[in-house]
Design an enzyme around this catalytic site. Structure first.
Site, PDB file in Angstrom:
ATOM      1  N   SER A 152      44.013   9.596 -29.079  1.00  0.00           N
ATOM      2  CA  SER A 152      42.617   9.849 -29.678  1.00  0.00           C
ATOM      3  C   SER A 152      43.082   9.215 -31.305  1.00  0.00           C
ATOM      4  O   SER A 152      44.102   9.962 -31.463  1.00  0.00           O
ATOM      5  CB  SER A 152      41.671  10.526 -29.267  1.00  0.00           C
ATOM      6  OG  SER A 152      41.025  10.222 -30.607  1.00  0.00           O
ATOM      7  N   TYR A 165      39.726  19.450 -30.304  1.00  0.00           N
ATOM      8  CA  TYR A 165      40.407  18.279 -28.706  1.00  0.00           C
ATOM      9  C   TYR A 165      41.237  17.301 -30.037  1.00  0.00           C
ATOM     10  O   TYR A 165      42.673  16.586 -29.490  1.00  0.00           O
ATOM     11  CB  TYR A 165      39.363  17.167 -29.437  1.00  0.00           C
ATOM     12  CG  TYR A 165      39.334  16.428 -28.286  1.00  0.00           C
ATOM     13  CD1 TYR A 165      39.502  16.278 -26.972  1.00  0.00           C
ATOM     14  CD2 TYR A 165      39.085  15.096 -29.638  1.00  0.00           C
ATOM     15  CE1 TYR A 165      39.272  15.038 -26.239  1.00  0.00           C
ATOM     16  CE2 TYR A 165      39.465  13.887 -28.903  1.00  0.00           C
ATOM     17  CZ  TYR A 165      39.349  13.350 -27.402  1.00  0.00           C
ATOM     18  OH  TYR A 165      39.641  11.828 -26.611  1.00  0.00           O
TER      19      TYR A 165
END
Lengths: 260, 432
Positions: A152, A165
């Site tokens: 990501s 995250y």
């Protein structure tokens, strides 16, 4: 590279393992690969979703293609070796793997509770590293293959809004750098995929719409292309590369006061 | 982003939207009711919109479930588009036995609006080719039904505007084809009087027929236009190559680009296009879906959107009422870009609220000019209503309740089948 072509040959993606196959992005990757003639082994956590995916892919596939899969919780790393064995057996060999499982944690819950934070690190990073270790050894031995992992843009820099995250994705990205370096001589491509905002069920809690949001179809197209190319680090869509370049270069003294 | 319908009218915001991704998973209780399915937003008006409750976005339910290439039977999730279906089945020799003018509609939407195509006179409507439906009700139950269903669920759900529950799965019977091409022919007709005999002859000889009309032409040229007909090409046809053209309307102009001047120019040119009385080959994409070639074509009508107006007039009154409708439009000089004329066949309706019925259907669209447009449409309503006709719910954003109720006399019997947890802005508008 052939003498007559300036482009390197495409890497074959005929027998592909999809881990986290029922995620919205992986499902679109699966459809694309099946349309190109690939055989797939799909691993997903929820049996109903996995069955729906396999039914759909079987309708799309040609008679010589093999579409199969099994249900597994990939955070259970004790099963990883067995899963990869099963995939290899069903497909008769592995040309490529896409690791696509993951969750988007609630940062506030992670901030409040250390166990939640560790669980998220386990799902998004440790389980991936376990899988990668198994896969790297096999592909290194066979001297060809593609390993692609969905990371990501959030892994490029820690921000207060989702640094657990981000830390997990960042850990995977650095692990992949090392792996790429190790496997470069073994003809195994290691592809780090960094999507930006993608309109999927995982992002259901966010306010969507606007030019930065991409569809899973568009991201999947980029992933398959990057896997064929054996690319190194791919931002999807492409415009995230310059955006993240800027974000990475904001001085920390300034960055820490920004609300991002 | 608030979901819209294709004519971008009305602009209403539901309390919530929820993207469905898993068939059979149902809908969480926490979502505000009533519910309404919204597929790919290709209907015009408000059958797919609600101001209250939750819009269920069905595009995530686009998986195939089973396809039998021997018998041409496809089972799929209801959010798959007709384009998804065609991409799978055309190369295997199967085609949709009934298709509307866009392939971006979803299968669920095609069922819920019981859409029709250029072959209604031989094939009926979409619902006639549905073998089976799975319907999720808001009380958590699931109803499986087919055309022979004694309970009436099938007839209520086909053309039921998504009000009987959420259509989750559809099983379709496809029709065999030899290749993706059609033999087509076209003829120019000089006025409406010339259309009727030409159309009768074409219908007797061709499975697909449709006419375009220049609705600005007046006097002896009133109703001039072009009639097109087609049939699927035979196996041994010598086929040309086909490459789909992909254009898009890149901007969203503040005003409509369709106006008196552009319309007059367009219609004059379109009428003079070369016709093919002796026949030619056409790929199925431009034949069935000419507008699909321009992505976002609805933007040419500007930000205020546009109205579609599609009526059906019973056979006895068809010739006179069609002439009156064209008169009313030409008189007000609010011509429509796409005036499409077609006669329906006599197949008994597949659903209780099916629009397609014996008679002639005229489809028009008008840029939204506020009051002027409203009053023109009200004039057209009078003509339709006096002729005993009906308007198409899938293309309506404004019909009066009385016209709906007279055009769909089974609406009260139908309402027994409505899921108490479902509603639409359309339904709230046309019923008490």
């Amino acid at each position: 590279m052939s003498l007559f072509s300036l482009r390197p040959a495409k890497r074959p993606l005929r027998r592909v393992v999809l881990l986290g196959a029922t995620s919205a992005i992986a499902e679109q990757v699966a459809r694309r690969l099946v349309a190109q003639g690939a055989s797939l082994y799909c691993v997903g956590r929820q049996p109903q979703k996995l069955d729906a995916l396999l039914d759909d892919l079987n309708v799309r596939a040609g008679s010589a293609q093999r579409i199969d899969g099994s249900c597994a919780d990939l955070t259970d790393s004790a099963r990883h070796a067995e899963l990869i064995d099963a995939a290899e057996q069903h497909l008769g060999g592995i040309d490529a793997v896409l690791i696509a499982h993951g969750t988007l944690p609630d940062q506030q819950a992670c901030s409040a509770d250390a166990n939640t934070a560790l669980e998220q690190i386990n799902t998004n990073a440790l389980s991936v590293i376990s899988l990668l270790t198994h896969l790297a050894n096999r592909l290194e031995q066979q001297q060809h293959g593609v390993i692609a992992v969905i990371g990501s843009v959030a892994g490029d820099r820690g921000r207060q809004s989702n640094y657990v995250y981000g830390a997990a994705k960042g850990m995977v990205a650095i692990f992949l750098q090392g792996l790429r370096n190790r496997l470069a001589g073994a003809n195994v491509a290691v592809v780090t995929i960094k999507p930006g905002f993608v309109d999927t069920p995982m992002t259901a809690g966010l306010n969507k719409g606007g030019p930065l949001w991409a569809t899973p179809e568009r991201v999947a197209q980029g992933i398959v292309r990057a896997m064929h190319k054996g690319a190194n680090v791919v931002y999807l869509p492409w415009f995230w590369r310059p955006i993240m370049l800027i974000i990475k270069h904001i001085p920390e003294a300034l960055f820490k006061r920004m609300s991002l | 982003m608030t979901p819209l319908s294709w004519n971008r009218l009305p602009k209403v915001t539901p309390n919530a939207t929820y993207a469905l991704t898993q068939r059979g998973a149902g809908v969480p209780d926490r979502l505000p009711r009533p519910l309404l399915a919204h597929g790919n937003g290709r209907s015009y008006g408000d059958v797919c919109l609600t101001e209250h409750g939750t819009l269920l976005l069905t595009r995530g339910l686009d998986r195939f479930i089973e396809f039998d290439p021997e018998r041409g039977i496809l089972r799929c999730e209801a959010g798959a588009t007709l384009a998804d279906v065609l991409a799978l089945t055309v190369p295997q020799g199967w085609f949709l036995p009934c298709t509307p003018g866009t392939r971006w509609a979803t299968v669920g939407g095609a069922v819920a609006n019981d859409v029709h195509g250029k072959n209604h006179h031989v094939a009926g409507s979409f619902g006639h080719h549905v073998r089976h439906l799975t319907l999720w009700r808001s009380d958590g139950s699931v109803i499986h039904c087919g055309p022979s269903d004694p309970g009436g669920w099938f007839a209520a759900t086909v053309g039921g505007l998504g009000l009987t529950g959420l259509i989750q799965q559809v099983e379709l019977q496809l029709m065999p084809i030899h290749n993706p091409w059609l033999n087509m022919a076209s003829w120019r007709f000089t006025n409406l009087d010339a259309f009727w005999p030409l159309n009768r002859e074409a219908e007797a000889n061709w499975p697909y027929t449709v006419a375009w009309i220049d609705c600005l032409a007046r006097g002896s040229a009133q109703g001039r236009g072009i009639l097109m007909a087609g049939q699927h090409a035979p196996a041994q046809a010598r086929l040309p190559n086909f490459k789909e053209s992909r254009k898009r309307m890149p901007i969203d102009p503040p005003f409509s680009l369709v106006n008196g001047i552009s319309l007059r120019a367009f219609n004059a040119l379109y009428y003079r296009q070369p016709t093919h009385p002796a026949g030619t080959l056409s790929h199925y994409v431009p034949f069935f879906y000419p507008l699909d070639a321009i992505q976002h074509w609805n933007r040419i009508y500007g930000r205020r959107g546009f109205y579609q107006y599609q009526c059906v007039i019973p056979p006895e009154a068809a010739e006179s009422a069609t002439a009156e409708l064209l008169n009313a439009i030409a008189r007000r000089r609010q011509g429509s870009f796409l005036a499409v004329l077609k006669t329906f066949g006599h197949a008994p309706a597949a659903g209780m609220l099916s629009f397609a019925r014996p008679g002639t259907t005229l489809a028009l669209d008008f840029p939204n000019r506020g009051r002027a447009t409203q009053s023109l449409l009200a004039d057209l309503d009078t003509i339709v209503s006096q002729a005993g006709g009906a308007l198409y719910p899938a293309k309506d954003a404004r019909m009066p309740a009385a016209l709906f109720q007279s055009g769909f006399p089974q609406w009260e019997a139908f309402s027994e089948f409505i899921d108490p947890g479902f509603s639409s802005r359309f339904w709230q508008r046309v019923t008490p």
